[in-house]
Design an enzyme around this catalytic site. Sequence first.
Site, PDB file in Angstrom:
ATOM      1  CG  ASP A  86      -2.116   0.920   1.076  1.00  0.00           C
ATOM      2  OD1 ASP A  86      -2.272   1.530   0.015  1.00  0.00           O
ATOM      3  OD2 ASP A  86      -2.895   1.020   2.046  1.00  0.00           O
ATOM      4  CE  LYS A  87       0.413   7.704  -2.672  1.00  0.00           C
ATOM      5  NZ  LYS A  87      -0.816   8.463  -2.919  1.00  0.00           N
ATOM      6  CG  HIS A  88      -1.082   7.506   3.771  1.00  0.00           C
ATOM      7  ND1 HIS A  88      -2.452   7.499   3.601  1.00  0.00           N
ATOM      8  CD2 HIS A  88      -0.817   8.554   4.595  1.00  0.00           C
ATOM      9  CE1 HIS A  88      -2.978   8.487   4.292  1.00  0.00           C
ATOM     10  NE2 HIS A  88      -2.010   9.145   4.904  1.00  0.00           N
ATOM     11  CB  SER A  89       0.017  10.895  -0.422  1.00  0.00           C
ATOM     12  OG  SER A  89       0.073  12.285  -0.509  1.00  0.00           O
ATOM     13  CB  THR A 126      -7.880   8.790  -2.939  1.00  0.00           C
ATOM     14  OG1 THR A 126      -6.538   9.260  -3.005  1.00  0.00           O
ATOM     15  CG2 THR A 126      -8.050   7.621  -3.894  1.00  0.00           C
ATOM     16  NE  ARG A 174      -3.511  14.910  16.411  1.00  0.00           N
ATOM     17  CZ  ARG A 174      -3.158  14.366  15.243  1.00  0.00           C
ATOM     18  NH1 ARG A 174      -3.604  13.174  14.891  1.00  0.00           N
ATOM     19  NH2 ARG A 174      -2.330  15.001  14.431  1.00  0.00           N
ATOM     20  CB  SER A 189      -2.905   9.990  13.305  1.00  0.00           C
ATOM     21  OG  SER A 189      -4.007  10.172  12.470  1.00  0.00           O
ATOM     22  CE  LYS A 193      -6.091   7.583   9.363  1.00  0.00           C
ATOM     23  NZ  LYS A 193      -5.884   8.684  10.268  1.00  0.00           N
ATOM     24  CE  LYS A 194      -3.050   4.118   3.906  1.00  0.00           C
ATOM     25  NZ  LYS A 194      -3.620   3.572   2.675  1.00  0.00           N
TER      26      LYS A 194
HETATM   27  N1  URA Z   1      -3.462  12.522   8.380  1.00  0.00           N
HETATM   28  C1  URA Z   1      -3.865  11.680   9.366  1.00  0.00           C
HETATM   29  O1  URA Z   1      -4.473  10.657   9.116  1.00  0.00           O
HETATM   30  N2  URA Z   1      -3.578  12.007  10.629  1.00  0.00           N
HETATM   31  C2  URA Z   1      -2.889  13.111  10.963  1.00  0.00           C
HETATM   32  O2  URA Z   1      -2.652  13.321  12.132  1.00  0.00           O
HETATM   33  C3  URA Z   1      -2.478  13.964   9.934  1.00  0.00           C
HETATM   34  C4  URA Z   1      -2.766  13.648   8.647  1.00  0.00           C
END
Ligand code: URA
Length: 446
Positions: A86-89, A126, A174, A189, A193-194
């Site tokens: 997987d990829k995250h940005s 996305t 937050r 955070s 999730k990832k």
């Molecule tokens: N994206 C997230 O999922 N969490 C953060 O704290 C900042 C960006």
Amino acid sequence: MRADVLPQELIRAKRDGQALSPEAIRTLVDGLADGSLSDAQVGALAMAIFLNGMDTAETVALTEAIRDSGEVLAWADLDLSGPVLDKHSTGGVGDLVSLVLGPWIAACGGHVPMISGRGLGHTGGTLDKLAAIPGYSVTPDIATFRRLVREVGVAIIGQTGELAPADKRLYAVRDVTATVESLPLIVSSILGKKLACGLDALVMDVKTGSGAFMPTPEKSRELAEAIAAVASRAGTPTTALVTDMSQPLASCAGNAVEVREAIRLLTGDGGDGRLLRVTRELAGELLLAGGLAADRDAARARLDRALASGAAAERFARMVAGLGGPHDLLEHPDRHLPAAPVQLAAHAERAGIVQRLDTRALGLAVVALGGGRRAPEERIDPAVGLSDIAAIGEAVDGERPLAVVQAASRTAAERAARQVRQAMTVGEDAATPPTLIQDVIRREVP
Ligand code: URA
């Protein structure tokens, strides 16, 4: 949460600058997830972390506790033929990498269970882009999601309530307590999730420049280092790239316009611009980390074959159809994707060369057109946005506009054209864009 531990004592320890043990962190995250920690306590904890930070061991413990606060996806029973990648940005403008990268990796033998988000602030999401495709469901049942990941190799869907619920609560607190911009909180955070997606490897695209969420190159580099270190210590080999976001990555920004661009790239009609170069780099790192290529040359060759043969485009088409979208989207994008009723070319006040862009302001112009949200429940207009955005170093004049505004009304188009003119600086001198790929940080599981 454990009855024998008072949360205020743990918050006190963090307030006084002490490092929390993994057990203490897990107790607090349990309290976040089961509601036994009050909002006031969550806010105080977030502020204590914001002010005093966390070391790497604490951030790893926080990430793992957030990951484990809900369902953690497991793929072993599906007997997949390749690695789960997987990829995250960190988010940007005209950043449609995921739409191209997911199917591309699938066509190279990987399996991509991509859980994506909606647009945040000035950045596009996305999920909002995919929702521009009529019929596409971003919330399929879990059986459909798993079947597509196995059979097609990619499914891009939205966050489910069951994944990392502790993050959902912590993030909401937050957001209203001025504690978003904390490195350990951001890292845990994102990764909580990832890593709940059961990945064999992750690649992270950390943006830098005027459209990036991190304000300086130093901060972007720090985030990239922290993400690669924490994810790999939490068991997932991770490569983090720092890439340029001092201008939109594609020459368009919006939702349907970006899906059209993804189709152009996947069908070999999109040239070899910045977007394809960043996507290829990220995808190459994933092939290496996932053992689908022995070295960079092999990764590149495999990716080139998958694009040129149409295999990547075919995976995209199957994913779209499998999630309820049209079966002939690739053949007839204009039949299905909405188009804005008003198009207005935004010309520079004088001819010249584009020197620099306020990318964040361009993103906000898209939001103002209705292509993003100002409030969480706002509806998006999928048709609006910007297209033909001129790049840094490009000449603009009475013929070549700075960008073409795609709007719902003439008034909205004129306002956006003014915003575009303010966001783009034109001068006489030649201008060179910043380096596209600024850093690559690879971390194995220790
Ligand atoms: N994206 C997230 O999922 N969490 C953060 O704290 C900042 C960006």
